[in-house]
Design a protein around this motif. Structure first.
Motif, PDB file in Angstrom:
ATOM      1  N   PRO A 102       0.834  -1.212   0.000  1.00  0.00           N
ATOM      2  CA  PRO A 102       0.000   0.000   0.000  1.00  0.00           C
ATOM      3  C   PRO A 102       0.864   1.255   0.000  1.00  0.00           C
ATOM      4  O   PRO A 102       1.953   1.275   0.577  1.00  0.00           O
ATOM      5  N   LYS A 103       0.355   2.261  -0.668  1.00  0.00           N
ATOM      6  CA  LYS A 103       1.090   3.519  -0.722  1.00  0.00           C
ATOM      7  C   LYS A 103       1.080   4.184   0.644  1.00  0.00           C
ATOM      8  O   LYS A 103       0.101   4.113   1.387  1.00  0.00           O
ATOM      9  N   LYS A 104       2.191   4.823   0.940  1.00  0.00           N
ATOM     10  CA  LYS A 104       2.323   5.514   2.218  1.00  0.00           C
ATOM     11  C   LYS A 104       1.466   6.776   2.183  1.00  0.00           C
ATOM     12  O   LYS A 104       1.511   7.536   1.213  1.00  0.00           O
ATOM     13  N   ILE A 105       0.709   6.964   3.238  1.00  0.00           N
ATOM     14  CA  ILE A 105      -0.148   8.140   3.333  1.00  0.00           C
ATOM     15  C   ILE A 105       0.652   9.245   4.014  1.00  0.00           C
ATOM     16  O   ILE A 105       1.102   9.093   5.153  1.00  0.00           O
ATOM     17  N   ASN A 106       0.841  10.327   3.283  1.00  0.00           N
ATOM     18  CA  ASN A 106       1.550  11.469   3.859  1.00  0.00           C
ATOM     19  C   ASN A 106       0.546  12.332   4.604  1.00  0.00           C
ATOM     20  O   ASN A 106      -0.424  12.820   4.014  1.00  0.00           O
ATOM     21  N   LYS A 107       0.808  12.517   5.872  1.00  0.00           N
ATOM     22  CA  LYS A 107      -0.087  13.324   6.690  1.00  0.00           C
ATOM     23  C   LYS A 107       0.254  14.794   6.513  1.00  0.00           C
ATOM     24  O   LYS A 107       1.425  15.165   6.425  1.00  0.00           O
TER      25      LYS A 107
END
Length: 147
Positions: A102-107
């Motif tokens: 899964p793609k990393k979610i940038n906060k």
């Protein structure tokens, strides 16, 4: 038990010079996978399908309440293991090939409000006496950093 786990961990330790922490994480995760496969009565490593691996990942994610980063690590461990097995010709077909990390979610970072910034800039005036001689400089630096 999936006998190639020990060989894979030896490979990581000797050829990839993996750290003890990495080896421990891989060991723990691969033996969890092994236990899952045994619970599904899968003892032949060539009988592991993409569907079974997806079930394992889903079960691990749900039972351990994993966020996206630990889930990505879990998938990376599994993919690394099966890539090794494929390269070493231990398995015929790599079931992890179709599983995507899964793609990393940038906060979005939180920022201070105008009021909070003003409080910090004004706090220079309340510094101990020995620091007040530079209060104009300090206020200017904080103002410049803000803008």
């Amino acid at each position: 038990m999936l006998y190639p786990i020990d060989r894979f961990l030896d490979y990581l330790k000797i050829e990839k010079i993996a750290s003890e922490v990495t080896l421990r994480d891989y060991y723990r995760e691969l033996f969890r996978l092994n236990d899952f496969l045994l619970s599904k009565d899968i003892s032949n490593i060539n009988l592991i399908s993409t569907r079974i691996l997806r079930q394992y990942i889903y079960n691990a994610k749900e039972s351990r309440n994993l966020a996206s980063s630990p889930t990505a690590k879990l998938i990376a461990i599994i993919k690394s293991f099966f890539n090794y097995l494929e390269e070493d010709e231990i398995i015929i077909k790599n079931p992890s090939r179709k599983i995507k990390v899964p793609k990393k979610i940038n906060k979005i970072p939180t920022v201070m409000s105008k009021h909070e910034v003003d409080l910090i800039i004004r706090s220079v005036d309340f510094a101990p006496l020995r620091y007040r001689k530079n209060s104009v400089r300090d206020r200017l630096i904080l103002t410049l950093l803000h803008y």
